[in-house]
Design a protein around this motif. Structure first.
Motif, PDB file in Angstrom:
ATOM      1  N   ILE A 282       1.023  -1.175  -0.094  1.00 17.60           N
ATOM      2  CA  ILE A 282       0.097   0.067   0.172  1.00 17.60           C
ATOM      3  C   ILE A 282       1.011   1.210  -0.074  1.00 17.60           C
ATOM      4  N   HIS A 283       1.808   1.459   0.774  1.00 16.71           N
ATOM      5  CA  HIS A 283       2.814   2.239   0.782  1.00 16.71           C
ATOM      6  C   HIS A 283       3.260   2.546  -0.465  1.00 16.71           C
ATOM      7  N   ASN A 284       3.824   1.448  -1.204  1.00 18.97           N
ATOM      8  CA  ASN A 284       4.529   1.665  -2.585  1.00 18.97           C
ATOM      9  C   ASN A 284       3.651   2.287  -3.464  1.00 18.97           C
ATOM     10  N   LEU A 285       2.234   2.320  -3.525  1.00 14.54           N
ATOM     11  CA  LEU A 285       1.375   2.796  -4.197  1.00 14.54           C
ATOM     12  C   LEU A 285       1.638   4.285  -4.256  1.00 14.54           C
ATOM     13  N   ALA A 286       1.992   4.956  -3.114  1.00 16.63           N
ATOM     14  CA  ALA A 286       1.780   6.376  -2.823  1.00 16.63           C
ATOM     15  C   ALA A 286       3.312   6.836  -3.179  1.00 16.63           C
ATOM     16  N   ALA A 296      -7.066   5.465  -7.715  1.00 14.46           N
ATOM     17  CA  ALA A 296      -6.490   4.379  -8.220  1.00 14.46           C
ATOM     18  C   ALA A 296      -5.631   3.448  -7.101  1.00 14.46           C
ATOM     19  N   ALA A 297      -5.140   4.126  -6.510  1.00 15.63           N
ATOM     20  CA  ALA A 297      -4.215   3.516  -5.214  1.00 15.63           C
ATOM     21  C   ALA A 297      -5.160   3.044  -4.406  1.00 15.63           C
ATOM     22  N   VAL A 298      -6.490   3.645  -4.053  1.00 21.21           N
ATOM     23  CA  VAL A 298      -7.410   3.125  -2.885  1.00 21.21           C
ATOM     24  C   VAL A 298      -8.116   1.919  -3.599  1.00 21.21           C
ATOM     25  N   PHE A 303      -7.901  -4.155  -2.997  1.00 16.76           N
ATOM     26  CA  PHE A 303      -7.911  -5.394  -3.537  1.00 16.76           C
ATOM     27  C   PHE A 303      -6.684  -6.311  -2.790  1.00 16.76           C
ATOM     28  N   TYR A 304      -5.509  -5.582  -2.461  1.00 21.16           N
ATOM     29  CA  TYR A 304      -4.487  -6.154  -1.677  1.00 21.16           C
ATOM     30  C   TYR A 304      -5.035  -6.888  -0.226  1.00 21.16           C
ATOM     31  N   ILE A 305      -5.875  -5.819   0.320  1.00 23.60           N
ATOM     32  CA  ILE A 305      -6.433  -6.428   1.835  1.00 23.60           C
ATOM     33  C   ILE A 305      -7.554  -7.552   1.410  1.00 23.60           C
ATOM     34  N   LEU A 337     -10.383   1.728   5.948  1.00 23.61           N
ATOM     35  CA  LEU A 337      -9.923   3.085   5.878  1.00 23.61           C
ATOM     36  C   LEU A 337      -8.803   3.335   5.184  1.00 23.61           C
ATOM     37  N   VAL A 338      -8.334   2.635   4.107  1.00 23.80           N
ATOM     38  CA  VAL A 338      -7.234   2.989   3.370  1.00 23.80           C
ATOM     39  C   VAL A 338      -7.051   4.277   3.023  1.00 23.80           C
TER      40      VAL A 338
END
Length: 357
Positions: A282-286, A296-298, A303-305, A337-338
């Motif tokens: 998730i960090h990587n997306l930002a 798109a990152a959200v 999906f990852y979760i 709450l991503v």
């Protein structure tokens, strides 16, 4: 110098490492072990790394260079393994450096113990100072098959002991090891080309799962550069396909775990690693160079979760082993709450977030 049969083959995958490459190569060339070969795999560098490699090869016939189109570190290392003519194989990253005694001492130890693998301690250089990182075991132990399964493998899988409590985190990096080449040949273990991050962990877990004897040297021979400004390390920039690499690595972790006598002893460790890998993804997306808008990152984070079993893993881990920042991130992910977590990261990296005009 002309050595018919080197005792150690040192493999270095190289990609645009001109800033630190000479320091890396010099630390090996001036080492106390003289009967080695240095295999430089230039993975499509676009800077002066390639010509620098050629100059070292021209000056010493122990150095061999191959220039490739960019295909990733796993492909480069696998080619190095194919090329290696020595009895033992070592790996170095092009922005790091080693102590003069590393391969002399490790080669002596692996021969005396008749071991498959020797592992050493290391230090982390942050650009200003170094911090020594030792193994959690005193002295320089040797592990037989049973202790590899009961102590080494669980410790490399996650920083949790058999009761799920926190212990020393052992980085599963191949550069801290000396490996018997015959073992690679008989097991067929290679680096997985599909994994562009944590491929070291997948490799070393497989090697440990097949080893009959592993020795430890608690001396920080290897110097791991983790300078945020070096422009080489993948730990501070967006990594393409990071999540899929993590999930493939988890498959290896689970496969090796299934070979243990009691898989329950590492269940919480695998859950911990799942949580950490999802949060990292998730960090990587930002990250500043990530090709994702906030929305798109959200979507990708959700999906990852769901895909990883993140929420199920939370129930298997004692939250006291998590840092305060990890606890907050876990709570946000657990409660869908991503947006809040990503909003923080986008703000941190000055990217257009949820309130951008």
């Amino acid at each position: 110098m002309d050595f018919m049969q080197p005792s150690v083959s040192v493999i270095i995958p190289i990609y645009n490492a001109e800033k630190y490459l000479a320091q890396c190569l010099d630390s090996i060339m001036t080492g106390q072990l003289e009967d080695f070969e240095l295999l430089l795999i230039d993975d499509g560098s676009t800077d002066s790394s390639g010509p620098l490699c050629d100059r070292y090869a021209a000056g010493d016939n122990r150095v061999k260079v191959v220039h490739l189109e960019n295909g990733g570190v796993s492909q480069a290392r696998n080619l190095g393994i194919e090329m290696a003519s020595a009895e033992y194989i070592a790996f170095v990253d092009a922005d790091d450096w080693v102590d003069a005694a590393i391969y002399r001492d490790m080669a002596d130890r692996i021969k005396v113990e008749q071991a498959d693998i020797i592992l050493c301690s290391y230090s982390i250089f942050d650009g200003v100072r170094e911090q020594r990182v030792d193994f959690p075991w005193v002295d320089d132990p040797v592990f037989g098959r049973e202790d590899i399964k009961k102590k080494l493998l669980p410790a490399f899988m996650a920083p949790l002991n058999i009761n799920g409590r926190k212990q020393e985190d052992i980085m599963g990096s191949v550069w801290r090891g000396l490996f018997k080449k015959e073992m690679l040949a008989t097991t067929g273990i290679t680096f997985d080309n599909r994994i562009n991050c944590t491929q070291d962990l997948a490799f070393i877990l497989q090697m440990l799962s097949k080893a009959t004897k592993v020795g430890i040297i608690n001396r920080p021979y290897y110097h791991y550069r983790q300078d945020m400004n070096n422009g080489i390390s993948t730990t501070h920039r967006y990594v393409k396909n990071l999540y899929s690499s993590y999930m493939l690595t988890l498959d290896y972790v689970r496969e090796v775990a299934s070979s243990l006598d009691d898989i329950n002893q590492v269940e919480s460790g695998i859950a911990w690693r799942t949580i950490i890998m999802v949060l990292s993804s998730i960090h990587n997306l930002a990250m500043p160079n990530a090709p994702f808008s906030f929305s798109a990152a959200v979507q990708q984070s959700r999906f990852y979760i769901e895909d990883s079993g993140f929420k199920e893993s939370i129930a298997l881990v004692d939250h006291s082993i998590l840092t305060r920042k990890q606890k907050i991130s876990v709570w946000l992910g657990q409660h869908s709450l991503v947006e809040v977590l990503l909003g923080y990261y986008f703000l941190k990296y000055n990217r257009a977030g949820p309130f951008a005009q």
